[in-house]
Write a protein that holds these residues in place. Sequence first.
Motif, PDB file in Angstrom:
ATOM      1  N   TRP A   1       0.797  -1.189   0.236  1.00  0.00           N
ATOM      2  CA  TRP A   1      -0.089  -0.047  -0.030  1.00  0.00           C
ATOM      3  C   TRP A   1       1.104   1.208  -0.066  1.00  0.00           C
ATOM      4  O   TRP A   1       0.641   2.173  -0.733  1.00  0.00           O
ATOM      5  CB  TRP A   1      -0.843  -0.165   1.407  1.00  0.00           C
ATOM      6  CG  TRP A   1      -2.015   1.175   1.268  1.00  0.00           C
ATOM      7  CD1 TRP A   1      -2.059   2.221   0.672  1.00  0.00           C
ATOM      8  CD2 TRP A   1      -2.896   1.166   2.270  1.00  0.00           C
ATOM      9  NE1 TRP A   1      -3.134   3.043   1.126  1.00  0.00           N
ATOM     10  CE2 TRP A   1      -3.716   2.391   2.149  1.00  0.00           C
ATOM     11  CE3 TRP A   1      -3.316   0.384   3.387  1.00  0.00           C
ATOM     12  CZ2 TRP A   1      -4.928   2.726   2.651  1.00  0.00           C
ATOM     13  CZ3 TRP A   1      -4.386   0.678   4.276  1.00  0.00           C
ATOM     14  CH2 TRP A   1      -5.194   1.760   3.684  1.00  0.00           C
ATOM     15  N   SER A   2       1.843   1.329   0.865  1.00  0.00           N
ATOM     16  CA  SER A   2       2.756   2.399   0.888  1.00  0.00           C
ATOM     17  C   SER A   2       3.556   2.703  -0.560  1.00  0.00           C
ATOM     18  O   SER A   2       3.656   3.739  -0.639  1.00  0.00           O
ATOM     19  CB  SER A   2       3.704   2.265   1.919  1.00  0.00           C
ATOM     20  OG  SER A   2       3.333   2.099   3.240  1.00  0.00           O
TER      21      SER A   2
ATOM     22  N   TRP B   1       0.995   4.109  -2.872  1.00  0.00           N
ATOM     23  CA  TRP B   1       0.621   5.270  -2.544  1.00  0.00           C
ATOM     24  C   TRP B   1       1.869   6.582  -3.071  1.00  0.00           C
ATOM     25  O   TRP B   1       1.645   7.545  -3.772  1.00  0.00           O
ATOM     26  CB  TRP B   1       0.397   5.633  -1.261  1.00  0.00           C
ATOM     27  CG  TRP B   1       0.212   7.228  -0.649  1.00  0.00           C
ATOM     28  CD1 TRP B   1      -0.910   7.897  -0.737  1.00  0.00           C
ATOM     29  CD2 TRP B   1       1.202   8.028   0.040  1.00  0.00           C
ATOM     30  NE1 TRP B   1      -0.711   9.251  -0.138  1.00  0.00           N
ATOM     31  CE2 TRP B   1       0.594   9.197   0.219  1.00  0.00           C
ATOM     32  CE3 TRP B   1       2.692   7.837   0.238  1.00  0.00           C
ATOM     33  CZ2 TRP B   1       1.272  10.258   0.734  1.00  0.00           C
ATOM     34  CZ3 TRP B   1       3.390   8.918   0.700  1.00  0.00           C
ATOM     35  CH2 TRP B   1       2.691  10.258   0.936  1.00  0.00           C
ATOM     36  N   SER B   2       3.002   6.023  -2.801  1.00  0.00           N
ATOM     37  CA  SER B   2       4.369   6.823  -3.196  1.00  0.00           C
ATOM     38  C   SER B   2       4.272   7.297  -4.689  1.00  0.00           C
ATOM     39  O   SER B   2       4.503   8.122  -5.301  1.00  0.00           O
ATOM     40  CB  SER B   2       5.467   6.197  -2.729  1.00  0.00           C
ATOM     41  OG  SER B   2       5.560   6.182  -1.328  1.00  0.00           O
TER      42      SER B   2
ATOM     43  N   SER C   1       1.846   7.098  -6.837  1.00  0.00           N
ATOM     44  CA  SER C   1       0.754   7.823  -7.328  1.00  0.00           C
ATOM     45  C   SER C   1       0.898   9.135  -7.039  1.00  0.00           C
ATOM     46  O   SER C   1       0.232  10.042  -7.738  1.00  0.00           O
ATOM     47  CB  SER C   1      -0.516   7.331  -6.603  1.00  0.00           C
ATOM     48  OG  SER C   1      -0.554   7.776  -5.336  1.00  0.00           O
TER      49      SER C   1
ATOM     50  N   ASP D   1       4.662  14.066   4.698  1.00  0.00           N
ATOM     51  CA  ASP D   1       4.332  13.063   3.342  1.00  0.00           C
ATOM     52  C   ASP D   1       5.539  13.048   2.589  1.00  0.00           C
ATOM     53  O   ASP D   1       5.665  11.858   1.782  1.00  0.00           O
ATOM     54  CB  ASP D   1       3.117  13.797   2.664  1.00  0.00           C
ATOM     55  CG  ASP D   1       1.842  13.783   3.376  1.00  0.00           C
ATOM     56  OD1 ASP D   1       1.558  12.896   4.121  1.00  0.00           O
ATOM     57  OD2 ASP D   1       0.906  14.107   2.793  1.00  0.00           O
TER      58      ASP D   1
ATOM     59  N   ARG E   1       6.925   9.542   1.303  1.00  0.00           N
ATOM     60  CA  ARG E   1       6.980   9.311  -0.042  1.00  0.00           C
ATOM     61  C   ARG E   1       8.413   8.556  -0.413  1.00  0.00           C
ATOM     62  O   ARG E   1       8.715   7.547  -0.947  1.00  0.00           O
ATOM     63  CB  ARG E   1       6.787  10.281  -0.890  1.00  0.00           C
ATOM     64  CG  ARG E   1       6.771  10.055  -2.321  1.00  0.00           C
ATOM     65  CD  ARG E   1       6.831  11.483  -3.093  1.00  0.00           C
ATOM     66  NE  ARG E   1       6.768  11.132  -4.477  1.00  0.00           N
ATOM     67  CZ  ARG E   1       6.820  12.190  -5.874  1.00  0.00           C
ATOM     68  NH1 ARG E   1       6.932  13.346  -5.018  1.00  0.00           N
ATOM     69  NH2 ARG E   1       6.798  11.711  -6.785  1.00  0.00           N
TER      70      ARG E   1
ATOM     71  N   LEU F   1       4.050   4.604   4.677  1.00  0.00           N
ATOM     72  CA  LEU F   1       2.864   5.353   5.390  1.00  0.00           C
ATOM     73  C   LEU F   1       2.801   5.231   6.668  1.00  0.00           C
ATOM     74  O   LEU F   1       2.090   5.922   7.350  1.00  0.00           O
ATOM     75  CB  LEU F   1       1.553   5.078   4.673  1.00  0.00           C
ATOM     76  CG  LEU F   1       1.418   5.593   3.006  1.00  0.00           C
ATOM     77  CD1 LEU F   1       0.075   4.994   2.568  1.00  0.00           C
ATOM     78  CD2 LEU F   1       1.262   7.192   3.247  1.00  0.00           C
TER      79      LEU F   1
ATOM     80  N   HIS G   1      -2.861   8.303   5.939  1.00  0.00           N
ATOM     81  CA  HIS G   1      -3.936   8.306   4.637  1.00  0.00           C
ATOM     82  C   HIS G   1      -4.455   6.981   4.368  1.00  0.00           C
ATOM     83  O   HIS G   1      -4.260   6.216   3.647  1.00  0.00           O
ATOM     84  CB  HIS G   1      -2.905   8.640   3.459  1.00  0.00           C
ATOM     85  CG  HIS G   1      -2.432  10.149   3.608  1.00  0.00           C
ATOM     86  ND1 HIS G   1      -3.110  11.287   3.344  1.00  0.00           N
ATOM     87  CD2 HIS G   1      -0.962  10.293   3.578  1.00  0.00           C
ATOM     88  CE1 HIS G   1      -2.294  12.044   3.488  1.00  0.00           C
ATOM     89  NE2 HIS G   1      -0.846  11.545   3.466  1.00  0.00           N
TER      90      HIS G   1
ATOM     91  N   HIS H   1      -7.999   0.548   1.787  1.00  0.00           N
ATOM     92  CA  HIS H   1      -7.121   0.161   0.829  1.00  0.00           C
ATOM     93  C   HIS H   1      -7.926   0.425  -0.702  1.00  0.00           C
ATOM     94  O   HIS H   1      -7.359   1.105  -1.679  1.00  0.00           O
ATOM     95  CB  HIS H   1      -6.424  -0.869   0.806  1.00  0.00           C
ATOM     96  CG  HIS H   1      -5.377  -1.207  -0.389  1.00  0.00           C
ATOM     97  ND1 HIS H   1      -5.495  -2.428  -1.120  1.00  0.00           N
ATOM     98  CD2 HIS H   1      -4.171  -0.698  -0.532  1.00  0.00           C
ATOM     99  CE1 HIS H   1      -4.571  -2.423  -1.889  1.00  0.00           C
ATOM    100  NE2 HIS H   1      -3.525  -1.445  -1.536  1.00  0.00           N
TER     101      HIS H   1
ATOM    102  N   PHE I   1      -8.523   3.923  -1.397  1.00  0.00           N
ATOM    103  CA  PHE I   1      -7.260   4.613  -2.080  1.00  0.00           C
ATOM    104  C   PHE I   1      -7.463   4.698  -3.565  1.00  0.00           C
ATOM    105  O   PHE I   1      -7.147   5.147  -4.448  1.00  0.00           O
ATOM    106  CB  PHE I   1      -6.233   4.090  -1.270  1.00  0.00           C
ATOM    107  CG  PHE I   1      -4.832   4.260  -1.950  1.00  0.00           C
ATOM    108  CD1 PHE I   1      -4.405   5.450  -2.162  1.00  0.00           C
ATOM    109  CD2 PHE I   1      -4.389   3.071  -2.509  1.00  0.00           C
ATOM    110  CE1 PHE I   1      -3.373   5.570  -2.961  1.00  0.00           C
ATOM    111  CE2 PHE I   1      -3.074   3.099  -3.116  1.00  0.00           C
ATOM    112  CZ  PHE I   1      -2.603   4.327  -3.530  1.00  0.00           C
TER     113      PHE I   1
ATOM    114  N   ARG J   1      -7.874   6.683  -7.122  1.00  0.00           N
ATOM    115  CA  ARG J   1      -6.923   7.062  -7.995  1.00  0.00           C
ATOM    116  C   ARG J   1      -7.028   6.236  -9.224  1.00  0.00           C
ATOM    117  O   ARG J   1      -6.019   6.389 -10.231  1.00  0.00           O
ATOM    118  CB  ARG J   1      -5.636   6.678  -7.379  1.00  0.00           C
ATOM    119  CG  ARG J   1      -5.030   7.548  -6.608  1.00  0.00           C
ATOM    120  CD  ARG J   1      -3.961   7.303  -5.418  1.00  0.00           C
ATOM    121  NE  ARG J   1      -3.691   8.454  -4.679  1.00  0.00           N
ATOM    122  CZ  ARG J   1      -4.047   8.821  -3.351  1.00  0.00           C
ATOM    123  NH1 ARG J   1      -5.388   8.531  -3.101  1.00  0.00           N
ATOM    124  NH2 ARG J   1      -3.714   9.769  -2.830  1.00  0.00           N
TER     125      ARG J   1
END
Length: 641
Positions: free
Chosen positions: A16-17, A20-21, A23, A34, A38, A43, A80, A181, A184, A188
């Motif tokens: 997940w982390s 996210w990074s 994205s 953040d 990243r 996260l 997040h 998740h 999220f 996106r």
Amino acid sequence: MTDATPFTWGPFLRDWSGEWSDSLSDDERHTREDETARRDRWLGFPAAAEDRIAALEERLGRRMPPSYREFLAVSDGWRHAGGFITLLAGTSEARWHNDASGLAAMFEEYLDDDPTPEELRDVAVWRRGLQLDVESDAMSVVLDPEDVDENGEWAVFTWASWLAEPPQRFPDFATFMRDKHREFHRLRARPADGEPEFVNATTRRLDAQVEEARLWALGGDWERAERALDEAKGYGRPRADGLSDQIRRLLGQTDLSYQDLAIDPRYAVELLPPLVADYARHRHRDDSGLKYSLRGATDDVMASAHSLLEQVRSGTYRYTAAGPFGEAVERARESARWGDTDGAWRTMTDALPLWQPVGPDHLAPLGWVADPLLGPLLTPERGRALLSAPRGGQPGEPRGDEAPSDPAGLSWLADPDSPYDHTSYRFVLVEGVEPWDLPGRLADEEGAALDEPMTSFEAHSRWLRGRREFSSFDDRALVAVGRAGARWSFAFDGDRPRLAPQRFVSPAAAACADARAVVVWGGLRDQHGGPFFHLSVARGGAELYAFTYADGEVRRTGPIPPDLDPDRFFTSREKPAGTEAAISTEAAISTERALLEAIAREFGVHLPRHAITRGRLHTFTTRSWTRPPQDGETFTVIRLG
């Protein structure tokens, strides 16, 4: 990243982390925290040692539920969580909520005098819950220590004012986090201009799964396809909703969007009609709302949609398809027009292996559900049967059972569980005559013709709107027509008509020429008077025989065949005191069923239940079924201005 077991926090949170990074856009400005998250592709926070978790439990006076405990042992908090929770509590932030949000008081105000257990729970959870939201976009999150399962897991409840929904419940913290998740991913899945394309191992796996599901669906394995598409939909994957909605529409669900497929010119010919037809079902909607339902559509597609809307509302839309399947559709429509819905369905499904999709994301023929004659063929059972049949070039045999057919004969009219429960009804059966010839035999007006096919409700609504005079002596019937078997046609009135034996004139003699005509008027279960039943048979313009049961007596004329002799059906019965009503109802059903079965056997006829109760049939208005008033007889006439 699925909900499959076993579930472990470490890989889940690291993946997940990383997603996210990746994205985030380089052009965006981010907080220092953040940026660090990243860069580190993490996260979370450092893992909580066992003594920190124990200290938390000592402070709160409760042992934490297993999945939250395991989470803390990997990350002591989380940034997040989905799109609306900026910071989720770790060991130092978790605290009893004690209605700090005021939600318990707010929900309590809305309780009525007899609240449900769920409504009481929605109040109490904000007083007793363990608060996990530290920073959020007006979203509250609590663990409920009183909602505990057999594994010791506490349920999670979330609520946000902008959702305008009751609190959402998750069975445990792990399920809650997996839902965040998915949220999220959904937020996106369609990057805005300038944002990086959202591609990662999860999206690649799910997109491959969507393509597999498409082939499964075309091969008839729709249930497997639906499960795969549901998972992909949860993550917001493109194509998943559009494919899934096609399956759901054939299962009977309505008001679907088909994602962007309905506004794609390749697919609009098949997917726009059901979307527009579902829109038209809501009479309060005006045409302007259609643009919102089709947001993003080109001007040409919108023009087609408005034209379709007009056709659907006027009953003039006609579904067409290319090739041999399209030819079968035309034959099926004609069968449905005259009540043979089973034959119409067989014609379409027999040709289904010859059907070809209009594009790769087209799973099944769908435009026909908006056709006024073909659309009523769809039932959940038939939808499943269609989906179970290989099509679009896929090999194999149908996987499911055949859809059930209409009951044979006439006895379904005596079934209280049958649609509309026809406690009284009347119909005319005419031999050797086509349905379109019936107005010339049963109507008063010279040159009378059939109206366009309508449902029973539509036909009666239109009929009543057009009437300005009502007489207690006038008994014209609005009848639906169709075929009742080999060389027989029917005219059916199921609007619970009441028989007046002293004034009734059977239309049987007027309806027949060289062949036979049969008139049946059943009301053994009528709730507005005594039970009654009438049968008359004519040939060559003359009545052959008849009987009427009313007021507890049978009146008969002519030589009645032994199988139809009313003495077989109407006999006295001993009834224990106090049980007359129950036995009367049971006996009425039994007698009515026996009569209808005997009539069906005698003449080799049937009435199509599905077409009469759920389909669209041609209609017309008969002449009155009662004689004119005689001298001295009074009656009432009501005229509307």
